[in-house]
Design an enzyme around this catalytic site. Structure first.
Site, short mmCIF file in Angstrom:
data_model
loop_
_atom_site.label_atom_id
_atom_site.label_comp_id
_atom_site.label_asym_id
_atom_site.label_seq_id
_atom_site.Cartn_x
_atom_site.Cartn_y
_atom_site.Cartn_z
N CYS A 144 0.84 -1.20 0.00
CA CYS A 144 0.00 0.00 0.00
C CYS A 144 0.88 1.26 0.00
O CYS A 144 1.65 1.45 -0.92
CB CYS A 144 -1.00 -0.03 1.16
SG CYS A 144 -2.41 1.09 0.87
N HIS A 236 -4.73 -4.67 -0.10
CA HIS A 236 -4.52 -5.29 1.20
C HIS A 236 -4.96 -6.75 1.26
O HIS A 236 -5.90 -7.09 1.99
CB HIS A 236 -5.24 -4.48 2.28
CG HIS A 236 -4.61 -3.17 2.57
ND1 HIS A 236 -3.43 -3.04 3.27
CD2 HIS A 236 -4.99 -1.91 2.22
CE1 HIS A 236 -3.11 -1.76 3.38
NE2 HIS A 236 -4.03 -1.05 2.74
N GLU A 238 -3.49 -8.89 2.85
CA GLU A 238 -3.17 -9.36 4.20
C GLU A 238 -4.28 -9.10 5.21
O GLU A 238 -4.24 -9.63 6.34
CB GLU A 238 -1.86 -8.72 4.70
CG GLU A 238 -1.99 -7.34 5.31
CD GLU A 238 -2.12 -6.22 4.27
OE1 GLU A 238 -2.23 -5.05 4.67
OE2 GLU A 238 -2.11 -6.52 3.05
#
Length: 314
Positions: A144, A236, A238
């Site tokens: 990011c 994202h 994750e």
């Protein structure tokens, strides 16, 4: 094989309860193998949550991973206990002084997208980190804002302010199915997006960098930078199942104007539990990254940085 963590790090118990293989320093020292040394430069306010997210993904491979936690030297977090930071994190200045090397480094995002890079208090040190990776890290993964900052540093690609936050679960296309980083990936996939800025497709293409994953709605997602042995992901994978909900609830509670995250809640209803539709691709991406590191990193870790070859040039 497990990920090696200090047995008093909160992530140790969290991952063990989830069935992730974790190993203490004491047990790891009895094994006659070299673990991969992966560092996490954690720029996020909620340090423990971010540790759990990335440790969960890189700890799911068949390899032994030694996770090292790094922070900016002078920056002080207000959202994580000072005792936790003292116990588990080392400042980058100390890591740089020791001359130690790493097989991989993850540089996280940070909630400072509204600032020009040069106004970030730790920008000068962060550019030191970027340059240091070229001699002391085999492969770097910028996430990011961390990825945006790194691609700006090496290629001058700007981040562009968006008129509204890109927020929700967005469909993406697999543009490079033959890439080793995308082994097992579907032709399209859902990825969480949460940002106020973007990297434009035409700027990435002008820099000669391949876009591996892209979205018609939110632009480039995953970019490879072989010359700098790096990957940049602007979204994202994750994230936990409830991370977007936490962000949405926080903004609603504070009165910050925010849209319901798109395609996240069933029937677009925030009263219903969100569904995770990206978990498998998250494990694939980070597992593939770890596999590529394992296949290409020198056995003698001191040799990292000795040759600036393509990450996949075996």
């Amino acid at each position: 094989m497990p990920i090696k963590l200090p047995d008093n790090l909160p992530a140790y118990d969290v991952l063990a309860r989830e069935g992730v293989m974790v190993m203490s320093d004491e047990l790891a020292s009895k094994q006659d193998i070299r673990p991969l040394r992966i560092a996490l430069l954690n720029l996020m306010p909620k340090k423990i949550q971010t540790e759990n997210q990335f440790a969960r993904l890189i700890g799911a491979t068949p390899l032994q991973i030694e996770l090292n936690l790094i922070r900016m030297s002078e920056h002080r977090t207000r959202n994580t206990a000072a005792e936790h930071m003292r116990s588990f994190y080392r400042p980058f200045s100390e890591v740089m002084e020791t001359g130690e090397k790493f097989d991989g480094l993850i540089i996280t995002g940070a909630p400072i997208e509204h600032l020009p890079y040069e106004e970030v208090t730790y920008w000068d040190e962060l550019t030191q980190v970027f340059d240091w990776t070229q001699t002391h890290v085999h492969s770097t993964f910028g996430v990011c804002w961390g990825g945006m900052a790194m691609i700006n540093h090496f290629h001058g690609i700007p981040k562009i302010d968006l008129p509204a936050k890109a927020f929700g679960c967005v469909r993406h296309r697999n543009l490079a199915p033959a890439s080793p980083y995308l082994r097992g990936f579907s032709d399209d996939m859902v990825i969480p997006v949460s940002r106020w800025t973007e990297i434009r497709r035409e700027d990435v293409q002008a820099a000669g960098l391949p876009i591996l994953i892209d979205s018609a709605e939110t632009g480039p997602c995953l970019v490879e930078d072989a010359a700098h042995r790096a990957l940049y992901i602007f979204n994202h994978l994750e994230y936990d199942s409830g991370t977007l909900k936490e962000e949405y609830d926080r903004d609603v509670a504070s009165g910050t104007p925010i849209n319901i995250p798109a395609n996240y809640y069933p029937d677009n209803d925030p009263s219903k539990p969100p569904q995770n539709r990206w978990r498998s691709h998250a494990h694939l991406l980070y597992g593939n990254w770890i596999s590529e590191i394992y296949l290409t990193t020198p056995f003698d870790i001191d040799q990292i940085g000795a040759s600036r070859t393509d990450l996949r040039n075996r």
